[in-house]
Every structure is written in structure tokens, then in C-alpha cells.
Design an enzyme around this catalytic site. Structure first.
Site, mmCIF file in Angstrom:
data_model
loop_
_atom_site.group_PDB
_atom_site.id
_atom_site.type_symbol
_atom_site.label_atom_id
_atom_site.label_comp_id
_atom_site.label_asym_id
_atom_site.label_seq_id
_atom_site.Cartn_x
_atom_site.Cartn_y
_atom_site.Cartn_z
ATOM 1 N N SER A 1 -16.833 51.093 -26.713
ATOM 2 C CA SER A 1 -16.495 51.365 -28.106
ATOM 3 C C SER A 1 -15.279 50.546 -28.501
ATOM 4 C CB SER A 1 -16.260 52.849 -28.347
ATOM 5 O OG SER A 1 -16.231 53.101 -29.736
ATOM 6 N N HIS B 1 -6.301 53.143 -20.911
ATOM 7 C CA HIS B 1 -5.012 53.424 -20.289
ATOM 8 C C HIS B 1 -3.885 53.232 -21.295
ATOM 9 C CE1 HIS B 1 -6.642 53.320 -16.032
ATOM 10 N NE2 HIS B 1 -7.645 52.818 -16.736
ATOM 11 N N ASP C 1 -10.300 47.126 -20.753
ATOM 12 C CA ASP C 1 -11.068 45.892 -20.640
ATOM 13 C C ASP C 1 -11.850 45.724 -21.940
ATOM 14 O OD1 ASP C 1 -10.130 45.988 -18.082
ATOM 15 O OD2 ASP C 1 -12.086 45.749 -17.118
#
Length: 377
Positions: free
Chosen positions: A344, A238, A181
Site C-alpha cells: 500500500s 518501521h 521498502d
């Protein structure tokens, strides 16, 4: 024995003891004199104390001024004294004065403190206030979470990596999907072996990834996608594709902020920050996925390399050698790779055919599993 009569007569012959009677005016005058003497004593003491305090204040003042002058001179000297990196390479990015000013701030220490606090257990009665306040401040979407109850998250670290409902993050059938995200900072073709992270600012691929074997094929070009994770975003990352990671490279470094508003002011920032680089291959050749640390985001976890330790105290961080570990980690799209302990940046660098068409643009919000390409891969 002397007769009583003689005793009385002898007593009568003794001189009388005179008793001086002090009149009231004299007593009042004496009291006034004593009072004046006391006032003079106290006044003298106050003068002495005042002089001592004034002297002390003057000493503190001059000490403060001297400290500021010496400290300022030392800092200016630090900024303009050639660093060992400049001596070796006069065009090294560290020669930029803005970088040197920025690097002088204690970001690493602050990040270690924040990282330690994030792992501390929060009392149950306080979780709603702290975690709830954080969620409201950064607009965290708790309706996407498997467990929306703040009281069930023992620490900030647990909250940052809250599990999401599978229905809220369907994995696209596209060959390349978003790994996290976040927000698209930059994407596109890598020109002249340089990665552009914001418009007008780039860095060399080999300085960021290290020594990598890029097979040269006329039918393939090198591409990159840079995704910024804000504090309110889901912090796990992911797999963006079906690929195999065969090397985990840990590059120690600094923990500078990677906020988009700052990236354009500090050249080569991604090359300065601590990062974990996973290098491998996919169906079109080379594939790399890098997790870049930042201020308050020194903790990076990679599930395939449990011995990895980031955000720790080191001597001369810039001089620490990179550590490389050979791994064999096959991934499928959407599979969890690791996590940050706040927000980050994720950087993807990969080879693909020149026919690739991206389905994103800079500034687009992303959810992990969302398609990054429309066609041509």
C-alpha cells in the site's frame, strides 16, 4: 342323461366360427399406418415443445434486455443524482464523476475476501507452488529473508511479513530514514496546506490527517514524503525517525487501488481510502506517519494499538465517524511500527527547517532504514 349320440349330433348342428385370415400385405399396411400415426404424434409433441422453448427463450431475452436497461438507467441516475456530500459542499471531491464511477465497484468486498483468504493456512505440499509462484511473479528477494523456505510460512499473511536479516537493512544514522521498502511517489514542501501525492494532484492536510495542531514557526516548514509499497515488497513499516506518537486516528473509508498509474486519474484518492494516522512530534515539531489501505490491502496492524480493527463490514462506510485513541508510543529510527497485509502506501508529514535537503527523487526504490535526507535537519 342325454345319450352321447344326441350330444354329437347337436354339436354338428351349431354354426361354425369363422376365422378371418389376414394376408401379409394387409399386415404391412397396418404397420405403416401405426408408424405414421406415431410419427404424427411425435411431430406434434416436438412442435409443442419447440414452441414452448421458443417462448421461454423469448421471455429470457426480454427479461435480460429489461434488466440491462433498468440497471443502466439506475446506474446513470446514481452517477448524476447529487450525493449528500455534494449538497453540503458543491465543490466536494465526490462531485467528480470519475470518482463516482470508480467508487461504484465492489473493492471493499473483494478486499475482505482476499484478506480472509490471506489468513487461511495453506497445506504444506502446496506452499512451494503458491508462495513460490507469488514470489517469482512479484520478484520477492528471498535471499534477504531470515527463512527463505516457503514451506515454513503457513499463510500468505505470514509470508507478506516475513522477517528480514538485519544485515540486509542497516539503519542509517540520518535523522530521517525510509519507513518501508517501496518506491518514492512524491516528496517536498507542503504548499498552501496541500499535500501533492503525484504531480498535479493534491489534497488538503486537514482532510487527510484530520484536525491537528500545527505549531506555526517562521523557522519551520511543512514537508511530506509518499512511499508506495508494491505487492512484492516487504510489508511491515518501521519508524522513520526518533519521535513520539501521541494519537492514533482510524479513518474508515474505501479500498481503492493506489497504484501510481491510477493515482493521477482519481483526485483526492488518499482522502477516500481507509487509513490509520499516527500523529505526534519530533525534535522539529509536528510529525505524522499514515498507513493508507488499498484494494486487497484492508488489513492494517499497528503494534501500539492492538485493539485497532480495519477492513471490516460497516454500514455506510463514508458516514462512520473517525475513532481517535490517545497513546504514548516513543519510537526510534528503524523500530517496527506495524504492518500491511499486502502492499500500500506510507505518507509522512512533518515540520523541518527550510534548510532540509532530500537525498531522494521521485521513482527511487527504497529499503527501510535508508536515509531520506542528505543534510539540513
Amino acid at each position: 342323461m342325454m345319450p352321447l349320440f344326441n350330444v354329437l349330433r347337436s354339436a354338428r348342428m351349431l354354426p361354425a366360427v369363422s376365422k378371418k385370415v389376414v394376408s401379409p400385405p394387409m399386415m404391412l399396411r397396418s404397420v405403416r399406418e401405426l408408424t405414421n400415426q406415431s410419427k404424427n404424434v411425435y411431430a406434434t409433441k416436438e412442435v409443442i415443445i419447440g414452441a414452448s422453448q421458443k417462448k421461454k427463450r423469448s421471455w429470457v431475452k426480454w427479461l435480460s434486455v429489461s434488466t440491462l436497461i433498468i440497471g443502466g438507467a439506475s446506474y446513470v441516475g446514481y452517477l448524476f443524482t447529487p450525493d449528500w456530500r455534494e449538497i453540503v459542499d458543491s465543490k466536494h471531491y465526490y462531485s467528480n464523476w470519475k470518482i463516482r464511477v470508480y467508487l461504484s465497484l465492489p473493492f471493499n468486498t473483494a478486499s475482505r475476501v482476499i484478506g480472509g483468504l490471506a489468513n487461511q493456512e495453506i497445506p504444506v505440499w502446496l506452499r512451494e507452488h503458491l508462495l513460490g509462484g507469488f514470489a517469482r511473479m512479484y520478484d520477492c528477494r528471498m535471499d534477504d529473508c531470515v527463512d527463505p523456505d516457503f514451506k515454513n510460512y503457513p499463510s500468505f499473511a505470514a509470508f507478506f511479513n516475513r522477517k528480514l536479516k538485519e544485515s540486509t537493512r542497516p539503519i542509517s544514522a540520518s535523522p530521517l530514514v525510509s519507513p518501508a521498502d517501496g518506491t518514492v511517489l512524491h516528496f517536498g514542501k507542503v504548499e498552501d496546506n496541500k499535500i501533492e501525492y503525484v504531480k498535479g494532484h493534491d489534497y488538503d492536510v486537514d482532510k487527510f490527517l484530520g484536525d491537528v495542531d500545527l505549531p506555526q514557526k517562521d523557522e519551520l516548514d511543512l514537508y511530506q514524503v509518499v512511499i508506495y509499497l508494491a505487492p512484492g515488497d516487504y510489508h511491515a513499516f518501521h519508524s522513520p525517525a526518533r519521535w513520539v506518537a501521541n494519537q492514533c486516528r482510524h479513518v474508515p473509508g474505501l479500498l481503492l487501488s493506489v497504484r501510481p498509474t491510477l493515482l493521477s486519474h482519481v483526485p483526492h484518492l488518499f482522502c477516500l481510502n481507509e487509513r490509520v494516522v499516527l500523529n505526534g512530534s519530533w525534535r522539529h515539531g509536528f510529525f505524522s506517519m499514515s498507513a493508507v489501505a488499498a484494494t486487497n490491502v484492508g488489513d492494517i496492524v499497528v503494534d501500539a494499538e492492538p485493539s485497532l480493527r480495519t477492513n471490516i463490514v460497516r454500514r455506510k462506510t463514508q458516514k462512520i465517524m473517525n475513532t481517535e485513541t490517545e497513546i504514548h508510543a516513543p519510537y526510534v529510527s528503524g523500530e517496527r511500527v506495524g504492518e500491511f497485509r499486502l502492499g500500500s502506501t506510507i505518507v509522512l508529514v512533518f515540520q523541518a527547517p527550510p534548510t532540509i535537503k532530500f537525498a531522494i527523487k521521485a521513482g527511487d526504490p527504497l529499503r527501510y532504514g535508508q536515509s531520506l535526507v542528505a543534510d539540513g535537519v
